[in-house]
Every structure is written in structure tokens, then in C-alpha cells.
Enzyme design. Structure first.
Site, PDB file in Angstrom:
ATOM      1  N   HIS A   1       0.630  -1.156   0.461  1.00 34.13           N
ATOM      2  CA  HIS A   1       0.146   0.217   0.260  1.00 34.13           C
ATOM      3  C   HIS A   1       0.597   1.650  -0.528  1.00 34.13           C
ATOM      4  O   HIS A   1       1.555   1.524   1.309  1.00 34.13           O
ATOM      5  CB  HIS A   1      -0.549   0.059   1.093  1.00 34.13           C
ATOM      6  CG  HIS A   1      -1.788   1.377   1.125  1.00 34.13           C
ATOM      7  ND1 HIS A   1      -2.881   1.290   0.636  1.00 34.13           N
ATOM      8  CD2 HIS A   1      -1.670   2.255   2.102  1.00 34.13           C
ATOM      9  CE1 HIS A   1      -3.555   2.926   0.595  1.00 34.13           C
ATOM     10  NE2 HIS A   1      -3.157   3.138   1.427  1.00 34.13           N
TER      11      HIS A   1
ATOM     12  N   HIS B   1      -5.965  10.356  -0.550  1.00 34.66           N
ATOM     13  CA  HIS B   1      -6.728   9.828   0.529  1.00 34.66           C
ATOM     14  C   HIS B   1      -6.054  10.260   1.773  1.00 34.66           C
ATOM     15  O   HIS B   1      -6.257  10.442   2.706  1.00 34.66           O
ATOM     16  CB  HIS B   1      -6.930   8.148   0.446  1.00 34.66           C
ATOM     17  CG  HIS B   1      -5.994   7.094   0.814  1.00 34.66           C
ATOM     18  ND1 HIS B   1      -5.775   6.611   0.222  1.00 34.66           N
ATOM     19  CD2 HIS B   1      -5.120   7.352   1.487  1.00 34.66           C
ATOM     20  CE1 HIS B   1      -4.749   5.299  -0.333  1.00 34.66           C
ATOM     21  NE2 HIS B   1      -4.347   5.833   1.148  1.00 34.66           N
TER      22      HIS B   1
ATOM     23  N   ASP C   1       0.922   5.109  -0.418  1.00 38.07           N
ATOM     24  CA  ASP C   1       0.396   5.867  -0.097  1.00 38.07           C
ATOM     25  C   ASP C   1       1.065   6.973  -1.161  1.00 38.07           C
ATOM     26  O   ASP C   1       2.723   7.701  -1.180  1.00 38.07           O
ATOM     27  CB  ASP C   1       0.951   6.876   1.800  1.00 38.07           C
ATOM     28  CG  ASP C   1      -0.616   6.476   2.237  1.00 38.07           C
ATOM     29  OD1 ASP C   1      -1.577   5.891   1.485  1.00 38.07           O
ATOM     30  OD2 ASP C   1       0.425   5.575   3.177  1.00 38.07           O
TER      31      ASP C   1
ATOM     32  N   ASP D   1      -7.521   1.753   2.718  1.00 39.95           N
ATOM     33  CA  ASP D   1      -7.519   2.288   2.444  1.00 39.95           C
ATOM     34  C   ASP D   1      -8.159   3.602   3.437  1.00 39.95           C
ATOM     35  O   ASP D   1      -8.065   4.482   4.193  1.00 39.95           O
ATOM     36  CB  ASP D   1      -5.738   2.850   3.055  1.00 39.95           C
ATOM     37  CG  ASP D   1      -5.303   3.542   3.881  1.00 39.95           C
ATOM     38  OD1 ASP D   1      -5.523   2.768   5.351  1.00 39.95           O
ATOM     39  OD2 ASP D   1      -4.539   4.234   4.262  1.00 39.95           O
TER      40      ASP D   1
END
Ligand SMILES: [Zn+2]
Length: 1009
Positions: A71, A445, A73, A195
Site C-alpha cells: 500500500h 486519501h 500512499d 485504506d
């Protein structure tokens, strides 16, 4: 399909226990033999392209799909570049370039391994750095399904603070990279939002319209999750639109078992503390037997909450796989050892898989699934822990993002209208790509949400600013090309604080007003000027009414002068106004009717032909709004209040922070019970200036012809020297009887009904009366008593609620002194930028009957507002002999009010991307029948170019609609029909309520004239 299936209804679990893993969960429907179902599906023509590379499963066993994933970001604690290159490891160990290098090498080592990747902002950058040989190997991996793209957007976008237009754009950008690079092999089938902090219904609708077959989520409310696990509703079909006919917006949606993290004791990344799997029996560290036994137990217990004999385990987390070998070596062993147990009777089969292959097995199970129609807001990960603060965190960044989306559409449109010349001359090379990418990054996000660290938020703003520059060149080129005249263009980017050097310093300047909407608009232009008399002329050379008003500055004790005139601008086009300062003439400035004062007893009101707003003479606060056209009058008191942010108490140590909203008490405190006021009244504007405190100021404004009241607020820096974090709201209180209900938009599109202390699908145990009733407001919030409706439109995303009947509130700013312990480890102070914020709320009072017509069209104009471009002095012809065209429209006729031009952008040298949208929901407008279908002739729509060929595509333009086919799911609401798309006739394109149709059009631009 070779393994014999068990008889109907029987699943087997691990450890020879048969029904053990089913013990506490009941199956709602009998499970048919999978091999039989597969035959049925194939026979009925179910489309399976992209699924043929999936690994073999064992139908009679519990199949555990391991999903190796990372994941990544796109900015959070570190900037996008720091994450990509792996800099600043002391902040966080994240290096995406190394992750991709390492994961790809590990995939090439063993054929059974699989890996997924999500964020194209990172992958596209990595791809460009690779040799041809590596690119070829990666293409092979993609073709074989071993490297699978899921989601495939530029980023994994937030769902609360994002506007649907920007979501569609960022998905289009990422999916286009995949399509151009890997063709249909790279096209993601599954959406993957593991997420984001809560999930909007509109997001699911958009994913469905993009052609996704399924959607997997990580975070849902902890109470909702317990309920779903018990009721076997972790996987459902989400019916994500109240208007679009099923299955158009139906999307199979699964909630992952452990957010997106690996199971306990099985985290084998270099960032994890779990010991590796040691399978050498003579080693003193031998732990294989224990881990295998634990794994089998875990698989059995997890399977109790899901309905098929397939489950997933997410093997990865934030920035995992920088040393992919560690993960894969351990999983290789785990798979071998667990499956070896089958010889001893174990009925658990574990395999490397992907979300797509897992989804394919669920589809083949051919169960009947329950249907979800609401959304997943607000999200709480425990009692008192509502993630509803980020709806409002960093309001300046949220506005900059929205404004940048607006400018990007202007830039895209002008590039499409002017054709190839827009990118090359006369001002040099213009480019829309940097702004497209920057606005896409902002949808991440941790970006528009305001949940990054301060230096990362600053970097997001830097990326936007860097994106604006080449777009400004492009817009200048296009305006010169379309108007035939070169001007000394200037973009006044600080008009919101009344700064614009061109209008403040020049005696003569032009104002080009560009309108990105498909119908003509009038816009009050306000420009800061110095003292003097000004003559304003319209495109025909006629003098138009103008005023200079003297207004108190909300930034200093000074007064500021602004020149006002109303501009009329055609659809998808511009009007050029000229402004000349008359020398030697004394100013006739319209000054204030009243000096700064405490309110007196005289009745105070502002009005135009439609609206009157009355103010309480004692307090200076808004008292009544009247819609004189419809003979409606509503007492409305409006003021600013603040919540005292919790830093934790005996009930819970949860503090209010960048993510979490948690006030100390339900009732907020007033910023001030009265406001010092000024009144400005001229022929072109009526304003009441309300000064609530040294850091809270508001102008309530009416222009002629306007059916809404504008409230322009300026808040900050919020004082926190008293040691209390503060969250500021604007609250409207009325006597309306609203029965605990109010309405909020979903990403600026469809509307959802909200009810206080209530969730539609489970019995809520409310632990925070304020925070637990907050919802994201992207563009509007409203309430109604069945007769009239009060709607408040926002200029950015904010959190909003209604705690009492007849009351609405929006959180405009927040400043917090504690971290909320969700990883940012920083307080939300915004020192050095973002402390002081200006914005506006547009308030509409209307009958319920025509409320939608008002708020739909006003919200459209708010999101795609006219763009002002100024130019000092005179102009010179672009082409010799060419006459100035001071007014231009790219359309041959205005679009009807139902139709929103969502996208017009250049796609290829001779192609444009076009999206047309019906902006009304079914049954929403009864007054003017705007909820009815509408038909357009696209051949007869554009003046700027001729369409020579038209192809309809899915929403993200990565697949022709005629070739798109999605997996079909049986639902408990009964069968739906799947009509094949009818043949496209460009002269007759019909839009149903809330429908978006996407086209790639081959076009020809006319030769310069
Ligand atoms: Zn994340």
C-alpha cells in the site's frame, strides 16, 4: 475443475473438522457444485476475459487466496518524491522504486508468485526508468496475470472530500496509462480501496460505470463489521444509484477481513517484527508446525464470516515489499507446508492469488447476494473514534484543490476548442498534463483529506501551483487563437484576497471572462482597483453599468476599492470586456451607508427582485430570509460557533485531530453573540458586513438577479493560546420541522438522506452525538419540512450535520493541539499558511417542488465557475488582417438545463474526450420536468470543431462500450435485464436521469481565419 465437488450445501474446513469453520455462521443459500455452475455460466455466455490466467483452486476445499500487495500512499508523512526515491528514511521507511524493483525480481524468480499494484502515479514513473528488456519482462508478467493491476487510478482516491468529476479524471489518467502501456492485459477488473476512511455510494456507482467487476474495501465502521460478520454480509452487491437502472450502478463489494494487513504472526516484511518461518526440524528455532497449525485455525475461523469456500488474506501493508524476497520466501514455504497437510486429510488449500482471481471464484459460486443501497459513512474504528474531522481538515488546501479542478476543466476545454495551436503558440509551449497529474495526486486519501503532515500538504500545494503555470500558457495560447488577438495575459490568482496588479495598476485593461458551462451565464466581476472613475465596455463596445465600492478589508483596518460590473458570457466561450480609468475625474465611490457601529434599532435588510434578507437590529445577525418570488419566508439565525476539541477524557483517551472529530461537549460555544456591521448598497450589490471577532468575519451579499444569498466567511487564525483546540462551524437555525432528517450529497452528485443517530443497515450504539452524526458535504446540504427547503451549497468539501430539527451546520475550519494517533504524529496547526481561510456558502430558500432545479444549476456553476484572465494595455492581431473576436462560443446552441458538460479535453492529436451528463435524479424535479430524459444531436452541437467519428466508451474511456461486459451477479432483489448497448447515433444521444455518457470523438478544427 478436475476435483470432485462435494454435495450441495457442504463445505469442509481444515483439521479434518468438516463443519468447524461453519459453526457459528449459517449459510443463507445452498452452494451448488462449482464445476456444474461453471458449465452453466459458460453456457449462458458469461464473459471471462482476463480471468483465464487465474490459478487453479480445489473446489472441495477451503481455498485461501494469499494476496501479496503493497500500500503505497501518494504522499502522507513524506512527499510523493520522497516516497518514490526512498529519501528521508528517518521519517518513514518507504521507497516505492525499490519496492517495484524487488517485487518484479521476485516474480521473475518463481512462476507461481503473484503481486498486485495500484497507484499509477508511482508505477508510471518507475516504468519510464526501465530498460526495454525489463519492460518486456514486465509485459510478460502482466500477460500471465502474475503482475496484476487493481484499481489502476493515478492514486487510491479519498471518497469523502472528493468531487466526482475529479475522481473520474484521476481514474481516467491512471487507466489510460495502463491501456497505452499494456493494452487490455493491463486493464484492472477490480477496484481496491483498502485504506480510504469510509466509502461513498457515488464511488461505487462510478466504479461500476467504469466497467469494474468488483470492489474490495478495508475500513468500515467497527459495529457494522461485527454485524456483517455475524450475518454473512461481508460481501454484497452495492446498488449505488437511486436513478440508474440496475445493474448499471451495481457493484459486487467485499469487505476484507483485516483492513489490509496480514494475519497475526504472518507479517514477513522487513518492516515487521514477526519471526520468519523456520522449517528445518533440527533448528532450535523451528516453528513451522506451530505456524501451520495457527494458519489452519485462522483460516477456519475467518471462513465462518464469508459465504463461499474461498477466503482472502492480505499479505502486505504500507510500503511493504522493499525486500520482496523476505515476503515471498516465507509464503512459498507456508503454501508448501499447509498444502502438504492435505495428505493427512486437511481440507485447506492455500495459493498465491489476486483480488481478481478471488472475485472470479466468488462469481462462479453463483450465490444470491444481498443488496446494499446506503453508504459507509461515517467511519469509526472504535467507540468515540469517528473519522469525521478530515471532512473539514485543511480547508485552504481543500479549496485550492477545488479551484484547481475548475481551472483544469477550463484548460482542458480551451485546448480542445482551439486545437493543436493551443500547445505551441504564440506564448510558447502550453501543457495540460502537469495540472492533470497534480489534481489527480490531490485526490489521494491523505491529500485532499488534509491528513498528511504539514510539509507534505505544502508540497501538494506546490504541485498544484506548478501545474497551473503550463496551463496558463495553454489558456493564453487558446484565447489568442480564438479571439485572433495577442494580449499581455495575466492570471490574478489572489483575487480572493482582493489583489490583482493589472487592475490595480493599469489605466486600461481587458478582462476576458471564460465560461466553462454549456449554457450562457451572467457573472458579477469584482476587481480590486485604486481610486478613480472607470468606464467598462462590453464585447460590442457598449458601456455597461459599473460601480466602485469601498469595502472594509477583513485583513487590515484599511478600506479596499473594488470595481463591479456584470459580465454576460456565452456557453463554452468567452466575452472580452475593456476597462478604462478616466483621467482627471474624481471618484464617485459608493461608500458605506453606515459607519462601523454596534447595531441599533433600525430595521436592516438587503434585497433584490427575488430575495430579502433581514438582520436582527440588536445582534446584527441574520434573522429572516424571504423568497419573494414564491412568497416564502423563513426565520433563519446564522452565526459562528466553536467546539472545544477533546484531548481525551475518562471515557476515552481519543483526541480530536486531523482525522478524528471529537468535541468535549455536544453544544458548541458562540464565537460572538453579536456582530459589528457595515452596510454597502449600490445598484450592483447589497452587502452586510458582519465582524464577529478579530478572526471571524462575514459578508452577506446579494447581486441583482440572483436567487440565492451569498455568505462569504473569513475565519482564522483561530486563537489557541488558551490551550484549547477549536473547531469552527457556521450554523443556520430555523423553526423548520425536519424530524431528525437532513440530506447531503455524495461526491457532488446523488443525494443521500441522513437521519440523526441512525444507520440504515444496523442498530447503532451511538457513542458520540456530535461526531457520529457528521457526514461529508462535497457541494450541498439541505433540510426540508415537506413544504420548503433550505439548501446550503459549499465551495469545497466540509463536514456537516443537523443536531436539532431545523438546524444545519458546516465545519469551516479547525485548529487542534493534540494528535489523534492515526499515524500523522503532528498537531493540526497549519502555521505558516492555511491559518486564515475565506470561503462562501450559497443559501437557497425555495419550495420543495423546484429546489432541485435551483441547487443543481447553482452547484454546477459553483464547481465550474467562470475564469477571469486580465490583460494590460492594448492588443495586437494574432494573424495579419484578422479582426478581433471579442466574444466566442464553442457551441452552436446552449445545452438544455438537464445536461452538464462534464468533460471536454483533447485526447490525441485529432481526438477529444467528451462526457455529457444528465444532472438530475429520477423524480427530483417536478416543477420544470427536468428529471425527464433528454436527447441531443452531437453532430450539431460544437462550433469549434467538426466531429468526424464518434465512439462511446465506458466512464474512464479505457474500453469501447460495445466491447465492455461485466460479471453478472444474482441478487435477492430478483433478476435484472442486461440490454446490449444500442447502436450509437450521434444525431440522437439520449441521457437518462443521472446518466453520464463518455465519447471519444475524432474531430477536425477549422483553419485559422
Ligand atoms: Zn493509505
Amino acid at each position: 475443475m478436475g476435483t470432485p465437488s462435494l454435495s450441495s450445501g457442504v463445505h469442509v474446513g481444515g483439521l479434518n473438522t468438516g463443519w468447524l469453520w461453519m459453526s457459528s455462521c449459517t449459510l443463507s443459500f445452498p452452494v451448488l457444485p462449482v464445476s456444474f455452475l461453471f458449465l452453466l455460466l459458460v453456457a449462458s455466455g458469461t464473459w471471462a476475459a482476463g480471468y483465464e490466467t487465474c490459478p487453479t483452486v480445489k473446489p472441495g476445499m477451503l481455498n485461501v487466496h494469499l494476496l501479496p500487495h503493497t500500500h503505497d500512499d501518494v504522499g502522507w508523512l513524506k512527499t510523493v518524491d520522497q516516497y518514490y526515491y526512498g529519501r528521508r528514511k528517518e521519517i518513514q521507511h518507504g521507497s516505492v522504486r525499490d519496492i517495484l524493483n524487488s517485487a518484479i525480481s521476485s516474480l521473475l524468480e518463481y512462476r507461481t508468485r503473484r503481486f498486485i499494484y495500484v497507484e499509477m502515479a508511482f508505477f508510471s514513473r518507475w516504468w519510464k526508468e526501465q530498460t526495454k528488456a525489463t519492460q518486456d519482462s514486465v509485459r510478460d508478467l502482466v500477460r500471465q496475470g502474475r503482475l496484476e493491476f487493481v484499481n489502476g487510478g493515478w492514486v487510491m482516491n479519498d471518497e469523502a472530500a472528493t468531487h466526482y468529476g475529479a475522481i473520474v479524471d484521476q481514474m481516467t489518467l491512471g487507466l489510460r496509462f495502463l491501456q497505452d502501456t499494456f493494452g487490455s492485459d493491463g486493464r484492472p477488473r477490480v477496484a481496491w480501496h483498502i485504506d480510504p476512511f469510509g466509502h461513498s455510494r457515488e464511488q461505487a456507482s462510478l466504479f461500476a460505470q467504469m466497467g469494474f467487476d468488483g470492489f474490495f474495501l478495508g475500513r468500515i465502521d467497527y459495529q457494522d463489521k461485527i454485524f456483517r460478520e455475524e450475518k454473512l454480509k461481508m460481501e454484497e452487491v452495492w446498488r449505488a444509484s437511486a436513478s440508474l437502472k440496475p445493474p448499471t450502478a451495481d457493484l459486487f463489494t467485499g469487505v476484507l477481513p483485516n483492513n489490509y494487513n496480514p494475519p497475526k504472526n504472518l507479517c514477513w516484511d522487513m518492516l515487521c517484527a514477526d519471526p520468519p518461518l523456520v522449517d528445518d526440524p533440527i533448528s532450535p528455532d523451528f516453528n513451522a508446525d506451530m505456524l501451520v497449525a495457527d494458519f489452519l485455525k485462522l483460516a477456519s475461523s475467518q471462513a465462518q464470516c464469508y459465504r463461499t469456500n474461498h477466503i482472502v488474506m492480505t499479505m502486505g501493508s504500507d510500503f511493504h515489499y522493499e525486500n520482496a524476497n523476505r515476503w515471498f520466501k516465507n509464503m512459498d514455504k507456508l503454501i508448501r507446508l499447509v498444502n502438504k497437510q492435505q495428505a493427512k486429510g486437511s481440507r485447506v488449500n492455500v495459493l498465491y492469488s489476486t483480488p481478481t482471481c478471488y472475485l472470479w471464484e466468488l462469481n462462479k459460486a453463483n450465490l444470491t447476494w444481498s443488496v446494499k443501497e446506503d453508504d459507509f459513512f461515517p467511519y469509526a474504528d472504535g467507540p468515540h473514534m469517528f473519522w469525521t474531522g478530515y471532512f473539514s481538515s485543511r480547508p485552504a488546501l481543500k479549496r485550492y484543490e477545488r479551484l484547481s479542478y475548475n481551472f483544469l476543466q477550463v484548460c482542458n476545454q480551451l485546448e480542445a476548442l482551439a486545437g493543436p495551436a493551443a500547445t505551441v503558440e504564440p506564448y510558447g509551449s502550453g501543457d495540460s498534463a502537469p495540472l492533470k497529474e497534480a489534481v489527480a495526486v490531490l485526490q489521494h486519501h491523505d491529500a485532499v483529506t488534509g491528513t498528511s503532515r504539514q510539509n507534505v500538504a505544502d508540497d501538494y500545494a506546490r504541485q498544484l501551483a506548478a501545474g497551473w503555470r503550463p496551463c496558463q500558457v495553454l489558456v493564453s495560447n487558446a484565447l489568442a487563437r480564438l479571439s485572433n488577438y495577442k494580449q499581455n495575459f495575466s492570471f490574478c490568482r489572489e483575487l480572493n484576497i482582493s489583489i490583482c496588479p493589472v487592475s490595480q495598476q493599469s489605466g486600461h485593461f481587458q478582462v476576458t471572462v471564460y465560461n466553462p458551462l454549456g449554457r450562457k451565464v451572467s457573472q458579477m466581476v469584482r476587481l480590486p482597483v485604486t481610486e478613480g472613475v472607470f468606464i467598462v465596455k462590453d464585447p460590442e463596445g457598449q458601456t455597461v453599468p459599473s460601480n466602485v465600492v469601498l469595502i472594509p478589508s477583513s485583513y487590515s483596518k484599511m478600506y479596499e476599492r473594488e470595481l463591479l460590473f456584470s459580465a454576460s458570457v456565452p456557453a463554452l466561450g468567452f466575452s472580452i470586456y475593456s476597462v478604462t480609468k478616466m483621467s482627471g475625474r474624481k471618484s464617485q465611490t459608493h461608500s458605506l451607508r453606515a459607519r462601523p457601529r454596534k447595531p441599533t434599532s433600525q430595521v436592516l435588510s438587503i434585497e433584490n427582485e427575488y430575495i430579502r434578507a433581514t438582520f436582527d437590529s440588536g445582534t446584527g445577525l441574520l434573522k429572516t430570509i424571504e423568497n419573494m418570488e414564491q412568497n416564502l419566508s423563513l426565520p433563519v439565525s446564522q452565526g459562528f460557533f466553536w467546539y472545544n476539541a477533546s484531548t481525551g477524557n475518562e471515557e476515552s483517551n481519543q483526541a480530536s485531530g486531523a482525522y478524528i472529530f471529537r468535541p468535549n461537549q455536544l453544544e458548541p460555544l458562540p464565537v460572538s453573540r453579536w456582530a459589528q456591521i457595515h452596510v454597502v448598497k449600490t445598484a450592483l450589490v447589497q452587502e452586510v458586513h458582519q465582524n464577529f471577532s478579530a478572526w471571524c468575519y462575514q459578508v452577506v451579499r446579494l447581486y441583482p438577479g440572483q436567487r440565492h444569498l451569498e455568505l462569504e466567511w473569513t475565519v482564522g487564525p483561530i486563537p489557541v493560546q488558551d490551550g484549547w483546540g477549536k473547531e469552527i462551524i457556521s450554523r443556520f437555525h430555523t423553526p423548520m420541522k425536519t424530524e431528525g432528517q437532513f440530506y447531503t450529497d455524495s461526491n457532488g452528485r446523488e443525494i443521500l438522506k441522513r437521519r440523526r443517530d441512525y444507520r440504515p443497515t444496523w442498530r447503532l450504539n451511538q457513542t458520540e452525538r456530535a461526531a457520529g452524526n457528521y457526514y461529508p458535504v462535497n457541494t450541498r446540504i439541505y433540510m426540508t419540512d415537506g413544504h420548503m427547503q433550505l439548501t446550503v451549497l459549499t465551495d469545497r468539501s466540509q463536514g456537516g450535520s443537523s443536531f436539532q430539527d431545523g438546524s444545519l451546520e458546516l465545519m469551516v475550519h479547525r485548529r487542534l493541539l493534540a494528535d489523534d494517533e492515526r499515524g500523522v504524529e503532528e498537531v493540526l496547526i497549519e502555521a505558516g499558511g492555511g491559518e486564515k481561510v475565506r470561503g462562501h456558502h450559497l443559501v437557497l430558500l425555495s419550495s420543495v417542488r423546484d429546489a432541485a432545479a435551483r441547487h443543481r444549476l447553482l452547484a454546477e456553476k459553483e464547481v465550474l465557475a467562470p475564469q477571469l484572465v486580465l490583460a494590460q494595455g492594448g492588443s495586437t492581431p494574432y494573424y495579419s488582417q484578422a479582426a478581433l473576436k471579442p466574444q466566442f462560443s464553442g457551441l452552436l446552441q446552449d445545452l438544455p438545463p438537464q445536461v452538464h458538460l462534464l468533460t471536454l479535453a483533447r485526447w490525441a492529436p485529432k481526438m477529444v474526450l467528451l462526457r455529457l451528463e444528465h444532472q438530475f435524479a429520477v423524480g427530483e424535479d417536478s416543477g420544470q420536468n427536468l428529471s425527464s430524459p433528454v436527447t441531443l444531436n452531437l453532430q450539431n452541437l460544437f462550433r469549434a470543431f467538426t466531429i468526424t467519428h464518434l465512439q462511446e466508451t465506458t466512464l474512464a474511456a479505457n474500453q469501447p462500450l460495445s466491447k465492455a461486459s461485466r460479471l453478472k451477479w444474482r441478487t435477492e432483489t430478483g433478476p435484472v435485464s442486461n440490454p446490449a448497448p444500442s447502436k450509437l447515433d450521434p444525431t440522437s444521444v439520449t441521457l437518462q436521469p443521472m446518466e453520464i455518457r463518455t465519447f471519444l470523438a475524432s474531430v477536425q478544427w477549422p483553419a485559422p481565419s
